[in-house]
Design a protein around this motif. Structure first.
Motif, PDB file in Angstrom:
ATOM      1  N   UNK A  28       1.044  -1.265  -0.710  1.00 23.28           N
ATOM      2  CA  UNK A  28       0.260  -0.369  -0.171  1.00 23.28           C
ATOM      3  C   UNK A  28       0.999   1.435   0.379  1.00 23.28           C
ATOM      4  N   UNK A  29       0.020   2.535  -0.019  1.00 22.19           N
ATOM      5  CA  UNK A  29       0.875   3.797   0.167  1.00 22.19           C
ATOM      6  C   UNK A  29       1.698   3.356   1.346  1.00 22.19           C
ATOM      7  N   UNK A  30       3.195   3.517   0.965  1.00 21.26           N
ATOM      8  CA  UNK A  30       4.282   3.694   2.410  1.00 21.26           C
ATOM      9  C   UNK A  30       3.796   4.943   3.063  1.00 21.26           C
ATOM     10  N   UNK A  90       2.131   8.871  -4.567  1.00 25.80           N
ATOM     11  CA  UNK A  90       1.560   7.798  -4.385  1.00 25.80           C
ATOM     12  C   UNK A  90       0.667   8.477  -3.856  1.00 25.80           C
ATOM     13  N   UNK A  91       0.105   9.628  -2.395  1.00 29.24           N
ATOM     14  CA  UNK A  91      -0.817  10.573  -2.576  1.00 29.24           C
ATOM     15  C   UNK A  91      -1.658  11.004  -3.469  1.00 29.24           C
ATOM     16  N   UNK A  92      -0.016  11.734  -4.093  1.00 28.76           N
ATOM     17  CA  UNK A  92      -0.707  12.622  -5.806  1.00 28.76           C
ATOM     18  C   UNK A  92      -1.399  11.518  -6.429  1.00 28.76           C
ATOM     19  N   UNK A 131       0.464  -2.399  -6.967  1.00 24.12           N
ATOM     20  CA  UNK A 131       2.238  -2.103  -5.898  1.00 24.12           C
ATOM     21  C   UNK A 131       2.490  -3.916  -6.196  1.00 24.12           C
ATOM     22  N   UNK A 132       4.187  -4.180  -6.568  1.00 23.71           N
ATOM     23  CA  UNK A 132       4.196  -5.414  -6.188  1.00 23.71           C
ATOM     24  C   UNK A 132       5.492  -5.327  -5.145  1.00 23.71           C
ATOM     25  N   UNK A 133       5.610  -5.679  -4.390  1.00 22.73           N
ATOM     26  CA  UNK A 133       7.157  -5.365  -3.410  1.00 22.73           C
ATOM     27  C   UNK A 133       8.041  -6.524  -4.202  1.00 22.73           C
ATOM     28  N   UNK A 158       6.979  -2.403  -7.515  1.00 20.51           N
ATOM     29  CA  UNK A 158       6.565  -1.899  -8.891  1.00 20.51           C
ATOM     30  C   UNK A 158       5.504  -1.110  -9.055  1.00 20.51           C
ATOM     31  N   UNK A 159       5.563  -0.548  -9.597  1.00 27.30           N
ATOM     32  CA  UNK A 159       4.251   0.066  -9.445  1.00 27.30           C
ATOM     33  C   UNK A 159       3.249  -0.055 -11.080  1.00 27.30           C
TER      34      UNK A 159
END
Length: 196
Positions: free
Chosen positions: A41-43, A128-130, A140-142, A161-162
């Motif tokens: 998710x969003x860091x 991410x927020x933007x 996203x894939x870690x 990756x996004x």
């Protein structure tokens, strides 16, 4: 810390096998560190919860480069051709007191999304927020996690990756301030190659 401290040549972008990645993340002693490294998710949201305060971009810059000139491994993860233009963004996220939370490198394919390109080149907001604010959700894939240097101290990092639909849009690596995110790891982390 000025952005000169984010040395692009020190960031190797790679994808580990899921079992190896799980072993690397599981080797960290601190459960919140494992959660942060494994989360897709969003860091920014996670760091805000961790610090119980706002997270903002303290410093950022970006440049456009040919894929062949991008940090090692990034173009391959993005499936970019050698002559394709990529955006390389460096940033430092800070907390409400101005202290550094993370140092980040993003390599992205702007050709895939004009909206994403605007977010990547806006150095005032976390990416991410933007992207969330524009109403677009990017999966996203870690891919990688481990320990790297933060001014002479061990620091936890993760790479992910996004995605823009089925295509990789951006490769992101985030290194977390060890004063905030404990990077204490057992010998298992070193044994599976999680240190760079």
């Amino acid at each position: 810390m000025p952005l000169q401290s984010i040395v692009l040549s020190g960031h190797l972008f790679l994808a580990r096998e899921p079992a190896e990645l799980a072993g690397l993340i599981g080797a960290f002693a601190d459960p919140p560190t494992r959660i942060l490294l494994g989360a897709d998710g969003l860091t920014t949201t996670l760091l805000s919860a961790w610090t119980r305060g706002p997270v903002r971009v303290g410093h950022a810059d970006h440049r456009r480069v040919a894929a062949a000139e991008a940090p090692a491994g990034a173009a391959a993860l993005l499936l970019a051709g050698d002559d394709e233009e990529l955006i390389v963004r460096r940033s430092v996220l800070t907390g409400g007191d101005g202290g550094e939370l993370s140092r980040n490198v993003v390599v992205a394919r702007p050709v895939l999304s004009a909206t994403a390109e605007q977010c990547l080149t806006d150095t005032a907001a976390p990416i991410g927020a933007a992207l969330q604010a524009t109403g677009t959700g990017y999966r996203r894939t870690v891919l990688d996690a481990g320990v790297r240097d933060w001014d002479g101290a061990d620091a936890a990092y993760k790479t992910y990756l996004m995605w823009h639909g089925p295509k990789p849009l951006a490769a992101v690596t985030e290194t977390f301030n060890p004063a905030l995110v404990p990077a204490v790891a057992g010998a298992d982390l070193l044994a599976v190659g999680g240190r760079r």
